[in-house]
Each structure stands twice: as C-alpha cells, then as structure tokens.
Design a protein around this motif. Structure first.
Motif, PDB file in Angstrom:
ATOM      1  N   ARG A  42      40.084  37.283  42.573  1.00 36.05           N
ATOM      2  CA  ARG A  42      39.862  38.594  42.296  1.00 36.05           C
ATOM      3  C   ARG A  42      38.348  38.944  41.910  1.00 36.05           C
ATOM      4  N   ILE A  43      37.834  38.102  40.945  1.00 36.93           N
ATOM      5  CA  ILE A  43      36.409  38.369  40.314  1.00 36.93           C
ATOM      6  C   ILE A  43      35.470  38.003  41.627  1.00 36.93           C
ATOM      7  N   ILE A  52      44.802  42.574  41.751  1.00 33.69           N
ATOM      8  CA  ILE A  52      45.454  41.273  41.138  1.00 33.69           C
ATOM      9  C   ILE A  52      46.572  40.918  41.908  1.00 33.69           C
ATOM     10  N   TRP A  53      47.338  41.805  42.210  1.00 32.43           N
ATOM     11  CA  TRP A  53      48.756  41.423  42.817  1.00 32.43           C
ATOM     12  C   TRP A  53      48.511  40.847  44.179  1.00 32.43           C
ATOM     13  N   LEU A  54      47.525  41.253  44.965  1.00 36.83           N
ATOM     14  CA  LEU A  54      47.126  40.762  46.281  1.00 36.83           C
ATOM     15  C   LEU A  54      46.514  39.296  46.135  1.00 36.83           C
ATOM     16  N   SER A  55      45.758  39.303  44.827  1.00 34.82           N
ATOM     17  CA  SER A  55      45.230  37.926  44.748  1.00 34.82           C
ATOM     18  C   SER A  55      46.445  36.852  44.256  1.00 34.82           C
ATOM     19  N   LEU A  56      47.341  37.302  43.517  1.00 38.06           N
ATOM     20  CA  LEU A  56      48.500  36.488  43.052  1.00 38.06           C
ATOM     21  C   LEU A  56      49.256  36.194  44.375  1.00 38.06           C
ATOM     22  N   VAL A  72      42.472  36.539  53.577  1.00 40.08           N
ATOM     23  CA  VAL A  72      41.510  34.972  53.282  1.00 40.08           C
ATOM     24  C   VAL A  72      40.353  35.373  52.661  1.00 40.08           C
ATOM     25  N   PRO A  73      39.623  34.427  52.001  1.00 41.25           N
ATOM     26  CA  PRO A  73      38.343  34.742  51.222  1.00 41.25           C
ATOM     27  C   PRO A  73      37.499  34.684  52.256  1.00 41.25           C
ATOM     28  N   SER A  74      36.512  35.613  51.886  1.00 38.36           N
ATOM     29  CA  SER A  74      35.259  35.586  53.093  1.00 38.36           C
ATOM     30  C   SER A  74      34.242  35.161  52.425  1.00 38.36           C
TER      31      SER A  74
END
Length: 140
Positions: A42-43, A52-56, A72-74
């Motif tokens: 998230r950071i 944070i919920w999307l990150s979890l 997905v992480p960019s």
C-alpha cells in the motif's frame, strides 16, 4: 541481563518442537509476512493499491499462489515485495506438506513399530544368549 529477544525465544520454545507446533509457527509467520507485505505494498505502490483492503486482498491471493491477476504491482519496489510474498507462500505450502507427511509417517511408525528397533532388540537378545553360554562354559 538477558536480551528481550532471548526471553521471547525461550517462551516460544519452552515445549518440544513437534511437526504440529512447527506447522503453527510457520502459519503464524506466514500470516505476519502477508500482513506486513500488504501494508508495505500500500505504501510503495499506492497508485495500484488504493486502500489497505485491496492490498490485503492482493496479499492473500498472492501468498496462496492463486494470483487472480485482477490487481498487480506496477512499480519495481512493489514487484520486489510481491516476490518475497510469493516465495513465502511457496515455502508455507512446502512446510505444511512436509509437516503433514511427517505426522502420517510417525503414525504409521507407531502402529507398525520401528523395524530397525526390532532388529536391534533381536541382536541384543542373540548377544545376551551367547554371553550366557560363554559365562556357563567358563564356570565349568
């Protein structure tokens, strides 16, 4: 004076380590890594992970190696975090599988007995018999 880390490990390891306890320890560690990776993601990749919920959600599907691909992480840093989490998930599955296998083998060993132990008992009985024969021969 004892360091706080040493006291913690003595508290955790106050009982014998069994496959079940090892499995629980790995599960707790994996959950902790999942939570930490979700927060870090998230950071470091906030543009893709809006809350944070999307990150979890991403962390859970990544650690379980499901990987739906809906998010997905960019950024490179986000991909590094994802790599750590993927390896943790693969390691968790491997350790749980090994723990279950060890428990099954221990159950079979207890039911059927240990063949090596029986062989050792047989050899000891044979040696005891031979020793008694030698002692009897010496007494005559």
């Amino acid at each position: 004076m004892t360091a706080p880390g040493n006291r913690y490990f003595r508290f955790v390891l106050r009982k014998d380590l069994t496959p079940g306890r090892a499995g629980w320890a790995i599960a707790v560690a994996t959950m902790a890594v999942t939570l930490v990776c979700a927060i870090v993601m998230r950071i470091v990749d906030g543009s893709e992970f809006g809350n944070i919920w999307l990150s979890l959600w991403w962390a859970v599907q990544t650690v379980t190696t499901v990987g739906y691909g809906d998010i997905v992480p960019s950024h490179v840093s986000g991909r590094a975090v994802a790599s750590v989490l993927m390896l943790t998930g693969i390691g968790f599955v491997s350790v749980v599988t090994a723990s279950i296998t060890a428990a099954f083998l221990e159950t079979v060993r207890r039911r059927l007995g240990d063949p090596a132990a029986q062989e050792l008992h047989d050899k000891l009985d044979e040696l005891s018999t031979r020793l008694e024969a030698i002692e009897n021969a010496l007494r005559r």
